[in-house]
Design an enzyme around this catalytic site. Structure first.
Site, PDB file in Angstrom:
ATOM      1  N   ALA A 134     -39.891 -55.752  -1.434  1.00 42.89           N
ATOM      2  CA  ALA A 134     -39.389 -54.660  -0.591  1.00 42.89           C
ATOM      3  C   ALA A 134     -39.792 -53.308  -1.174  1.00 42.89           C
ATOM      4  O   ALA A 134     -40.198 -52.404  -0.435  1.00 42.89           O
ATOM      5  CB  ALA A 134     -37.873 -54.752  -0.449  1.00 42.89           C
ATOM      6  N   TRP A 137     -43.302 -52.583  -0.360  1.00 44.71           N
ATOM      7  CA  TRP A 137     -43.450 -52.272   1.064  1.00 44.71           C
ATOM      8  C   TRP A 137     -43.080 -50.815   1.340  1.00 44.71           C
ATOM      9  O   TRP A 137     -43.839 -50.083   1.966  1.00 44.71           O
ATOM     10  CB  TRP A 137     -42.586 -53.222   1.900  1.00 44.71           C
ATOM     11  CG  TRP A 137     -42.737 -53.021   3.373  1.00 44.71           C
ATOM     12  CD1 TRP A 137     -43.764 -53.425   4.164  1.00 44.71           C
ATOM     13  CD2 TRP A 137     -41.821 -52.322   4.240  1.00 44.71           C
ATOM     14  NE1 TRP A 137     -43.541 -53.036   5.465  1.00 44.71           N
ATOM     15  CE2 TRP A 137     -42.363 -52.366   5.537  1.00 44.71           C
ATOM     16  CE3 TRP A 137     -40.605 -51.687   4.033  1.00 44.71           C
ATOM     17  CZ2 TRP A 137     -41.715 -51.787   6.627  1.00 44.71           C
ATOM     18  CZ3 TRP A 137     -39.968 -51.119   5.121  1.00 44.71           C
ATOM     19  CH2 TRP A 137     -40.518 -51.165   6.400  1.00 44.71           C
ATOM     20  N   TYR A 138     -41.915 -50.378   0.853  1.00 50.27           N
ATOM     21  CA  TYR A 138     -41.477 -48.999   1.095  1.00 50.27           C
ATOM     22  C   TYR A 138     -42.444 -47.991   0.478  1.00 50.27           C
ATOM     23  O   TYR A 138     -42.812 -47.004   1.118  1.00 50.27           O
ATOM     24  CB  TYR A 138     -40.065 -48.758   0.545  1.00 50.27           C
ATOM     25  CG  TYR A 138     -38.971 -49.317   1.406  1.00 50.27           C
ATOM     26  CD1 TYR A 138     -38.603 -48.707   2.600  1.00 50.27           C
ATOM     27  CD2 TYR A 138     -38.278 -50.466   1.027  1.00 50.27           C
ATOM     28  CE1 TYR A 138     -37.593 -49.215   3.396  1.00 50.27           C
ATOM     29  CE2 TYR A 138     -37.258 -50.986   1.818  1.00 50.27           C
ATOM     30  CZ  TYR A 138     -36.932 -50.359   2.996  1.00 50.27           C
ATOM     31  OH  TYR A 138     -35.927 -50.860   3.784  1.00 50.27           O
ATOM     32  N   LEU A 139     -42.849 -48.226  -0.749  1.00 50.05           N
ATOM     33  CA  LEU A 139     -43.759 -47.291  -1.414  1.00 50.05           C
ATOM     34  C   LEU A 139     -45.153 -47.324  -0.786  1.00 50.05           C
ATOM     35  O   LEU A 139     -45.833 -46.307  -0.719  1.00 50.05           O
ATOM     36  CB  LEU A 139     -43.825 -47.582  -2.911  1.00 50.05           C
ATOM     37  CG  LEU A 139     -42.532 -47.325  -3.683  1.00 50.05           C
ATOM     38  CD1 LEU A 139     -42.668 -47.778  -5.131  1.00 50.05           C
ATOM     39  CD2 LEU A 139     -42.114 -45.865  -3.602  1.00 50.05           C
ATOM     40  N   GLY A 140     -45.559 -48.467  -0.294  1.00 48.53           N
ATOM     41  CA  GLY A 140     -46.876 -48.612   0.323  1.00 48.53           C
ATOM     42  C   GLY A 140     -47.002 -47.932   1.669  1.00 48.53           C
ATOM     43  O   GLY A 140     -48.119 -47.691   2.146  1.00 48.53           O
TER      44      GLY A 140
END
Length: 163
Positions: A134, A137-140
């Site tokens: 997760a 995902w958020y940082l990406g």
């Protein structure tokens, strides 16, 4: 097309499965209770207005955080607690993975935070990642999230960035 609704009794919470049991369990057992107590608002994504099948969901909750804990914002803030909104949960049913629904849900949550900041003191949006997948995902997504210096599993984006 998808629609966003406030979680209600007719929404089928029991069949929702995002692949992460703590997120499934929250929707099944805690989200409605939190809403009934005014402790958080969970919104569900459905295929059509009034539909029972939950494709995904997110929960927003008000919180405060000490200004000196906020990443790279110390000079702009007064000492003491600062109002923020916590993205308490965000999940997408497995059947809808890989279709961009999670990204769209996050954008909706961010838009709601930005809208709230026009009426009340909200300095930013924070979230606590459930796991490394997760977090990546958020940082990406490149939406401006930054980890807290002393808790890298807590991410922050300032309200000013949402505008």
């Amino acid at each position: 097309m998808s629609y966003v609704e406030i979680l209600a009794a007719h929404h089928d919470r029991q069949s929702f499965d995002c692949g992460k049991e703590p997120l499934n369990q929250f929707l099944r057992e805690q989200a409605k209770q939190n809403a009934d107590r005014h402790l958080g608002v969970t919104k569900v994504i459905v295929e059509s207005p009034g539909a029972a099948r939950v494709q995904g969901y997110f929960t927003l909750v008000t919180r405060t955080v000490e200004a000196d804990q906020i990443p790279a914002r110390k000079r702009m803030l007064p000492r003491g607690p600062v109002g923020i909104i916590l993205l308490g949960r965000l999940a997408v049913d497995i059947e809808f993975h890989g279709r961009g629904l999670g990204r769209r849900i996050l954008l909706r949550a961010m838009a709601e935070v930005q809208l709230a900041s026009r009426s009340i003191g909200v300095h930013g949006l924070i979230l606590d990642v459930i796991d490394d997948e997760a977090k990546a995902w958020y940082l990406g997504l490149d939406f401006g999230f930054k980890p807290f210096p002393e808790d890298t599993d807590r991410l922050f984006v300032p309200t000013a960035f949402l505008q």
